[in-house]
Design an enzyme around this catalytic site. Structure first.
Site, mmCIF file in Angstrom:
data_model
loop_
_atom_site.group_PDB
_atom_site.id
_atom_site.type_symbol
_atom_site.label_atom_id
_atom_site.label_comp_id
_atom_site.label_asym_id
_atom_site.label_seq_id
_atom_site.Cartn_x
_atom_site.Cartn_y
_atom_site.Cartn_z
ATOM 1 N N ARG A 1 0.826 -1.218 0.000
ATOM 2 C CA ARG A 1 0.000 0.000 0.000
ATOM 3 C C ARG A 1 0.857 1.264 0.000
ATOM 4 N NH1 ARG A 1 -4.677 -2.194 3.998
ATOM 5 N NH2 ARG A 1 -6.158 -2.804 2.381
ATOM 6 N N LYS B 1 -17.781 -16.431 2.862
ATOM 7 C CA LYS B 1 -19.229 -16.446 3.088
ATOM 8 C C LYS B 1 -20.059 -15.885 1.946
ATOM 9 C CE LYS B 1 -19.975 -15.243 7.665
ATOM 10 N NZ LYS B 1 -19.776 -14.054 8.525
ATOM 11 N N GLY C 1 -9.129 -8.294 -0.596
ATOM 12 C CA GLY C 1 -7.797 -8.332 -0.003
ATOM 13 C C GLY C 1 -7.185 -9.719 -0.040
ATOM 14 N N GLY D 1 -12.830 -3.574 0.883
ATOM 15 C CA GLY D 1 -14.191 -3.114 1.196
ATOM 16 C C GLY D 1 -14.724 -2.177 0.128
#
Ligand code: ADP
Ligand code: MG
Length: 401
Positions: free
Chosen positions: A38, A203, A356, A380
């Site tokens: 990053r 999930k 990620g 996100g």
């Protein structure tokens, strides 16, 4: 406004970067950065502004200090790494606002770079109260003349350093945010076909909104990872001890029906790598998807599935990937993710990776990041874009100044 058109020379320019890197602390409290991806991704914007003679003040966060100073979450070591990558000195002030910050900023010359302390040490940064956030933004705006939004990992957040400060200054997207937006725009509106979306991870509930938004637009949908077992269960199969979200079964049945009605090719695993425990040294075997034994759990797609998915990718022109095909962190369950990532990297498509863990898998498995057109830096934020949502940190850049 484009970054090139923003007046930055001789001005104090606030850059919101995403420098939220993973850290490891040794016994003496000495901190090392375990992945500086990053920071690297943030360098082009900062370097570009330096070259144009801006006084660059970087705002960023690290971890979740919950509104109080936590020595282990100081940005000081990150500022050090940024200096190495930039090949130039980088100042650091151990404060988010206040006199020490104003004094340092006043001493800056064009081309200087200054990193402020972790913005989340100040509780107003993440406050739900817009008035509280505004007081923090006002303190920055008192001495800054322009704002550059380059922290793609936080553009889905309504936070002082993301939205409130942006509204108060002439602003533009940075190089990284620009590239992220352009890449997602290309896969979300009018993608070249065949358009293949590969979804996995743990999930279904995490990816439901993505499924709902994309199912109407894609040609092929490939499902793997833990979420595949809720799909298999929705088809009436036994899934043993595999990850299963029972309450999602009706929703998944509806998605299967929608896909059918819209002519989307929905591919599910035909075979599965099962284990007798969630462990790298568990007993392992490959079984057909309709023959998962009682007491065993599926931790990867099987080799037949990997071949079918690679085939479905071979002529793709646009590919979106979110979520690994198996528990790639453990070697016995990494083959499915490796095979599918390899197929994506080799196909003629424009490939975008969001998530990620999917990005981490590409690095861990050594697939070669440069073989993908875009690997998003924001898990996100990329999910919310794929869900078709408008992100506050991007919307504010479009508001007229
Ligand atoms: P991303 O960050 O790319 O969006 P997720 O966070 O949704 O991906 O999911 C990543 C996690 O899913 C990984 O840690 C991986 O181990 C886990 N996972 C993948 N397949 C399975 C499986 N069959 N059972 C349990 N966990 C799985
Ligand atoms: Mg994840």
């Amino acid at each position: 406004m484009r970054l090139d058109d923003l007046d930055v020379t001789d001005r104090v320019v606030l850059v919101r970067s995403d420098l939220n890197v993973p850290l490891a602390a040794d016994g003496d409290g000495h901190v090392t950065i375990t992945d500086d991806g990053r920071i690297r991704a943030s360098v082009p914007t900062i370097a570009g502004l330096r070259d144009r003679g801006a006084k660059v003040v970087v705002l960023a966060h690290l971890g979740r200090p919950k509104g109080a100073a936590k020595p282990g979450l100081s940005l000081a070591p990150v500022a050090g790494r940024l200096a190495e990558l930039l090949g130039a000195p980088v100042g650091f002030v151990p404060a988010v606002t206040g006199e020490s910050v104003t004094a340092e900023v006043a001493r800056m010359s064009p081309g200087d770079v200054l990193v402020l302390e972790n913005v989340r040490f100040d509780p107003r940064e993440t406050s739900k109260d817009a008035v509280e956030r505004a007081t923090l933004a006002e303190e920055w705006a008192a001495w800054a003349q322009a704002y550059v939004s380059d922290g793609f990992g936080v553009v889905h957040r309504e936070q002082a350093s993301v939205t409130d400060i942006a509204r108060r200054l002439p602003r533009a997207a940075g190089t990284l945010v620009d590239k992220e937006m352009a890449s997602f725009a290309r896969v979300l509106s009018d993608p070249e076909r065949p358009y293949v979306v590969v979804l996995g991870g743990s999930k279904v509930s995490d990816k439901l909104a993505v499924l709902a938004n994309l199912v109407g637009n894609v040609d092929r949908l490939l499902i793997g990872g833990g979420m595949a077992f809720t799909f298999l269960a929705a088809r009436g199969l036994e899934v043993g001890n595999s990850l299963l979200e029972v309450d999602m079964i009706p929703t998944v049945q509806q998605i299967i029906k929608d896909a059918q009605e819209r002519g989307v090719d929905l591919l599910l695993p035909v075979d599965v790598v099962v284990a007798d425990a969630f462990a790298a040294d568990a007993a392992v075997k490959v079984v057909a998807a309709d023959a998962i034994p009682v007491g065993w759990m599926g931790l990867d797609i099987g080799p037949q599935t990997a071949i079918a998915y690679a085939n479905a990718l071979s002529d793709a022109r646009t590919v979106v990937w979110n979520g690994p095909m198996g528990v790639f962190e453990m070697a016995p369950f990494a083959d499915g993710t490796r095979a599918v990532a390899e197929a994506m990297a080799s196909c003629p498509a424009f490939t975008v990776v969001g998530g990620g863990d999917s990005a981490a898998a590409i690095r861990l498995l050594g697939i070669g990041e440069e073989r993908f057109d875009h690997i998003s830096t924001g898990g996100g934020a990329s999910l919310e874009l794929l869900e078709g949502r408008s992100l506050p940190g991007l919307a504010v850049l479009e508001e007229s100044a």
